[in-house]
Each structure stands twice: as structure tokens, then as C-alpha cells.
Design a protein around this motif. Structure first.
Motif, mmCIF file in Angstrom:
data_model
loop_
_atom_site.group_PDB
_atom_site.id
_atom_site.type_symbol
_atom_site.label_atom_id
_atom_site.label_comp_id
_atom_site.label_asym_id
_atom_site.label_seq_id
_atom_site.Cartn_x
_atom_site.Cartn_y
_atom_site.Cartn_z
ATOM 1 N N ILE A 8 0.834 -1.202 0.000
ATOM 2 C CA ILE A 8 0.000 0.000 0.000
ATOM 3 C C ILE A 8 0.866 1.249 0.000
ATOM 4 N N ALA A 9 1.913 1.257 0.843
ATOM 5 C CA ALA A 9 2.814 2.412 0.886
ATOM 6 C C ALA A 9 3.491 2.629 -0.463
ATOM 7 N N GLU A 10 3.928 1.531 -1.098
ATOM 8 C CA GLU A 10 4.584 1.638 -2.405
ATOM 9 C C GLU A 10 3.601 2.129 -3.465
ATOM 10 N N TRP A 11 2.368 1.644 -3.402
ATOM 11 C CA TRP A 11 1.351 2.059 -4.373
ATOM 12 C C TRP A 11 1.022 3.541 -4.223
ATOM 13 N N ILE A 12 0.902 3.994 -2.980
ATOM 14 C CA ILE A 12 0.622 5.418 -2.735
ATOM 15 C C ILE A 12 1.768 6.271 -3.271
ATOM 16 N N GLY A 13 3.004 5.781 -3.089
ATOM 17 C CA GLY A 13 4.159 6.536 -3.557
ATOM 18 C C GLY A 13 4.209 6.690 -5.061
ATOM 19 N N THR A 14 3.605 5.759 -5.785
ATOM 20 C CA THR A 14 3.627 5.842 -7.258
ATOM 21 C C THR A 14 2.473 6.679 -7.814
ATOM 22 N N LEU A 15 1.503 7.029 -6.953
ATOM 23 C CA LEU A 15 0.372 7.817 -7.432
ATOM 24 C C LEU A 15 0.800 9.236 -7.756
ATOM 25 N N ILE B 229 2.562 5.941 4.817
ATOM 26 C CA ILE B 229 1.978 6.756 3.753
ATOM 27 C C ILE B 229 2.220 8.237 4.019
ATOM 28 N N ILE B 230 1.939 8.687 5.239
ATOM 29 C CA ILE B 230 2.074 10.116 5.526
ATOM 30 C C ILE B 230 3.534 10.546 5.562
ATOM 31 N N THR B 231 4.423 9.651 6.048
ATOM 32 C CA THR B 231 5.835 10.020 6.058
ATOM 33 C C THR B 231 6.405 10.062 4.638
ATOM 34 N N THR B 232 5.966 9.142 3.783
ATOM 35 C CA THR B 232 6.392 9.163 2.378
ATOM 36 C C THR B 232 5.924 10.433 1.684
ATOM 37 N N ALA B 233 4.718 10.897 2.055
ATOM 38 C CA ALA B 233 4.170 12.116 1.451
ATOM 39 C C ALA B 233 4.754 13.381 2.065
ATOM 40 N N GLY B 234 5.593 13.242 3.078
ATOM 41 C CA GLY B 234 6.264 14.402 3.659
ATOM 42 C C GLY B 234 5.539 15.065 4.807
ATOM 43 N N PHE B 235 4.597 14.369 5.439
ATOM 44 C CA PHE B 235 3.870 14.944 6.566
ATOM 45 C C PHE B 235 4.532 14.550 7.885
ATOM 46 N N ASP B 236 4.438 15.434 8.866
ATOM 47 C CA ASP B 236 5.001 15.211 10.191
ATOM 48 C C ASP B 236 4.081 14.283 10.991
#
Length: 438
Positions: A309-316, A354-361
Motif C-alpha cells: 500500500i505504501a509503495e502504491w501510494i508513492g507511485t500515485l 503513507i504520511i511520512t512518504t508524502a512528507g507529513f510530520d
């Protein structure tokens, strides 16, 4: 089977199992064991006891029963009534000041007790009849107490923040500090709406009560200030490096029990037994959910669902704020049906990467998540606070209570938007007190 498809299947079956009426902890264990058996074989069951008890092998978990005892000791006394009466005496000359004093009492009592239903019951029993007697609209009277009761899971010390910290391995001290400014901001938004609603009704000029003398204002303070001093002392000891959260929680629980005995004459051993018994039940329930959620997280990781899921979110190719908006919608819907602790423990293993990959604290996100959980507490179909208020004032219809609480839901949404626009509202105080996290 593809991990993403498997993840969707896990989500559907988990929701179905929880909706069957089974307890959250047992439901998570059943789902976890079922998928591990199907995809990893019977031998995987031998790991479940080790994971289950290993999740409880954490010194920080000691703070949970201690803070619960602390809250139960306060809730068993007249502290809520005294707190309400003290604020009423000081704010009564302000037009519409009674609703402000009720919200202030809710905020302080919620911070001391950490229990949303207990806050609604303690403050609502006195506040709602008094507001109605003085002409406040039923929706404002009921909605303000229902919303004020939710503040306990945001303003420190907060059990849900402890659970989030354990689930995500983030600093509990930082999480407590992160909830201070947003908590005060939310109280302010509630008060502004309540006063504006009162003024709009055209009754603000008649909603102030008779005056109290300075003697009457001062004589109530000795019954309230000790509890407030304990909260301040607990936070000072924690952030001053004097003691760990678990140690300060233990001292706070002992002091609250002593105050309940000394100030409120809680001499009866049976009353103290009830406090300890109910605190034990609630603590065991939360710890059982934490342990079961650890097994559930292991299952997700073992089947590569979390990673996929984390990898899939990162490719979106989507804006990260669109992603955050989607996460908020998911959290609100989950909060409609499940208690905050269950949502945090189930969602954290999936959402954190997911949130850390997207750059959120993660600290900032804890506050956003908690406010979403507050919305769930005053929203149907579960909306526990709505039913507590209906029990206190049965002649106020559930529909009136719900309609009265909706503006406060809007205040919470505004608070989330402000946190997204100004993340420093949540991160400034932790960074100031504890230094910038690396």
C-alpha cells in the motif's frame, strides 16, 4: 494473490467481523489468525502469543492505567460540579457567559478526566438545565456540552495520544505538547460559535445572571485549584525532565485519589474499590486492543500488505493534500463506527508509512487524526456523546442534540483546515520545549 487485492479483502472482512458485534480486540485476533493460517500455514499461529504479549512489554503502557485511575478519581467526586460553579461565578456577568463557562469547564474537566462521556455527564447534569432555564436554545445547550466533552482526547494528558505514540513509536511528550495549542484553538472556536449563536437568537442581553460577590467567587477556588495544580505538576515533571510519563502518571493518580479522599470526603472503601475496579476494566480493554492490534499489524506486514500500500501510494501522481483529504475522509467515516483507540491502532500501521512518504510530520498528523476522532464522538450512528446528553436531558430530542452539535463539527473541520494551512500550530510548542526533532 496480489498484496493490494489481499489488503482490500482484509479490510472488507475486518469491517464485517467488527460489525457483527464482537469486541474490537477479539475481532482483530480472529481476522489476523484466519489470514495467517490461510496464507502462512498453521505454524504461523505459534507466533501469535509471542507477538501478543510482546506488544504489552512496553514501560510506556504503564501510563495508561495510571491516567485512567487519575480520571476516574476525579469523575467520582463533585469536581465537575465545582469546576462548573467556579467558572459560572467568575463569568456570569458576561452576556452569554454561561455557555463560555460550560465550555471552559468541559475543557478543564476533560483534560483532568480524559473521558468524553464522563465530562458530558459531570458538566451536563448542571450546565444543561441551567442554560435552558436562562433561555439558551436547546441546541446550543446540548451541543456545546456534547462538543466540549470531546476535548479530553486532545488536551493533555490524553490516553489516545499515548496509544498513538506507542503504535507509531513517537514521543509521547511531544504528542502531549502538540495537542495544547490546537486544543485551546478548538475551545476558542467553540466559544466563538456559541456566543455568536446566542447573540443571533436575540437573547444575549438577558442571558447573564445575577452577580456574585468576591467572597463567593474566591470560596469555591480551593475545591478546584488542587486538581488543576496536579495537571500542571504532571506536565511540568514530564517536560522538565524530572520523570517519565509513566512515573508522572502514577504520582498524579495517587494525588488525585488523595484529594478525592481529603477534599471530597471519599472515605468509603467501597467507593475507592469502584474507582479501581472500573479503571482496571477500562485499562484491560485498551491493553487488549493494543495487543490484538499488534498481531493485526504483524499479519499486514507478514503478507506484505502494508509495504504494498505504501509503495502504491508513492507511485500515485496526486497532490499530497488530495491524499491527506482522502485520509481525513477515511478517518471520519471510521470514527463514526469505532472508538478512537481502535481506529488509531488499526489505521496507524497502514497510514504512518503513507504520511511520512508524502512528507507529513507524524506529530502533526496525530493532532489531525485526534480531531477526526472527536468528530466521530458527536456524529451518528455511534456518537456516544449524543446519547449521553440525551440521557441527561431526555426531553431534548436526539435530533435537536444532533443539529445542535453540527456547528461544532464544522468548528472541528475548520480547525483541521487551519492545521493544514499552519502546521506550526501543532509543532511549534513541541519544538520550542523539546527542541526540533531530527
Amino acid at each position: 494473490m496480489d498484496p493490494l487485492t489481499l489488503g482490500a479483502l482484509v479490510a472488507v472482512l475486518t469491517i464485517a467481523v467488527l460489525f457483527s458485534g464482537i469486541s474490537v480486540a477479539a475481532g482483530l485476533l480472529v481476522v489476523s489468525a484466519g489470514f495467517l493460517i490461510v496464507f502462512d500455514g498453521m505454524s504461523s499461529l505459534s507466533l501469535i502469543p509471542e507477538i501478543f504479549f510482546g506488544k504489552l512489554d512496553n514501560f510506556a503502557l504503564l501510563s495508561i492505567p495510571m491516567f485512567i485511575i487519575m480520571g476516574a478519581a476525579i469523575a467520582s467526586t463533585r469536581a465537575g460540579a465545582d469546576l462548573y460553579e467556579a467558572l459560572e461565578r467568575w463569568l456570569t456577568r458576561i452576556p452569554g457567559g454561561l455557555v463560555v463557562s460550560n465550555l471552559g469547564a468541559c475543557a478543564l474537566f476533560a483534560a483532568m478526566s480524559g473521558s468524553s462521556p464522563a465530562t458530558c455527564a459531570a458538566i451536563g447534569k448542571m450546565g444543561i438545565p441551567e442554560m435552558r432555564k436562562r433561555g439558551y436554545p436547546d441546541g446550543v445547550a446540548a451541543g456545546s456540552i456534547a462538543a466540549g466533552g470531546t476535548l479530553g482526547i486532545l488536551i493533555p494528558p490524553s490516553v489516545t495520544m499515548i496509544v498513538y505514540g506507542i503504535a507509531t513509536e513517537t514521543s509521547i511528550g511531544r504528542l502531549f505538547l502538540a495537542g495544547v495549542v490546537p486544543g485551546l484553538m478548538l475551545v476558542g472556536l467553540f466559544m466563538v460559535w456559541s456566543l455568536w449563536s446566542t447573540w443571533r437568537s436575540g437573547q444575549a442581553s438577558v442571558l447573564s445572571a445575577g452577580s456574585y460577590s468576591w467572597r463567593e467567587r474566591m470560596e469555591i477556588l480551593p475545591r478546584v485549584l488542587p486538581f488543576v495544580a496536579i495537571i500542571i505538576g504532571v506536565l511540568y515533571a514530564m517536560y522538565g525532565g524530572i520523570a517519565t510519563p509513566s512515573e508522572t502518571a502514577a504520582v498524579g493518580a495517587l494525588l488525585c485519589l488523595l484529594i478525592a479522599v481529603v477534599i471530597y470526603k471519599l472515605w468509603d472503601p467501597r467507593a475507592i474499590w469502584v474507582i479501581l475496579r472500573d479503571s482496571t476494566k477500562e485499562s484491560v480493554m485498551i491493553l487488549f486492543i493494543i495487543a490484538a492490534a499488534g498481531v493485526f499489524s504483524y499479519m499486514l506486514s507478514s503478507l506484505f500488505i502494508t509495504q504494498a500500500i505504501a509503495e502504491w501510494i508513492g507511485t500515485l501522481d496526486v497532490n499530497r493534500w488530495v491524499l491527506m483529504g482522502t485520509i481525513n475522509v477515511f478517518l471520519i467515516i471510521a470514527g463514526f463506527f469505532l472508538p478512537p483507540v481502535a481506529v488509531i491502532l488499526m489505521a496507524a500501521p497502514i497510514l504512518l508509512p503513507i504520511i511520512t512518504t508524502a512528507g507529513f510530520d507524524p506529530i502533526w498528523f496525530a493532532v489531525v487524526l485526534t480531531i477526526n476522532m472527536e468528530i466521530g464522538l458527536i456524529s451518528p450512528p455511534v456518537g456516544l456523546n449524543l446519547y449521553v446528553i440525551n440521557g441527561i436531558a431526555p426531553d431534548i430530542s436526539l435530533r435537536t442534540i444532533l443539529v445542535g452539535s453540527l456547528p461544532f463539527v464544522a468548528c472541528m473541520v475548520v480547525a483541521i483546515v487551519l492545521l493544514c494551512l499552519f502546521p506550526g500550530l501543532a509543532t511549534w510548542l513541541p519544538d520550542l520545549v523539546m527542541g526540533v526533532a531530527i
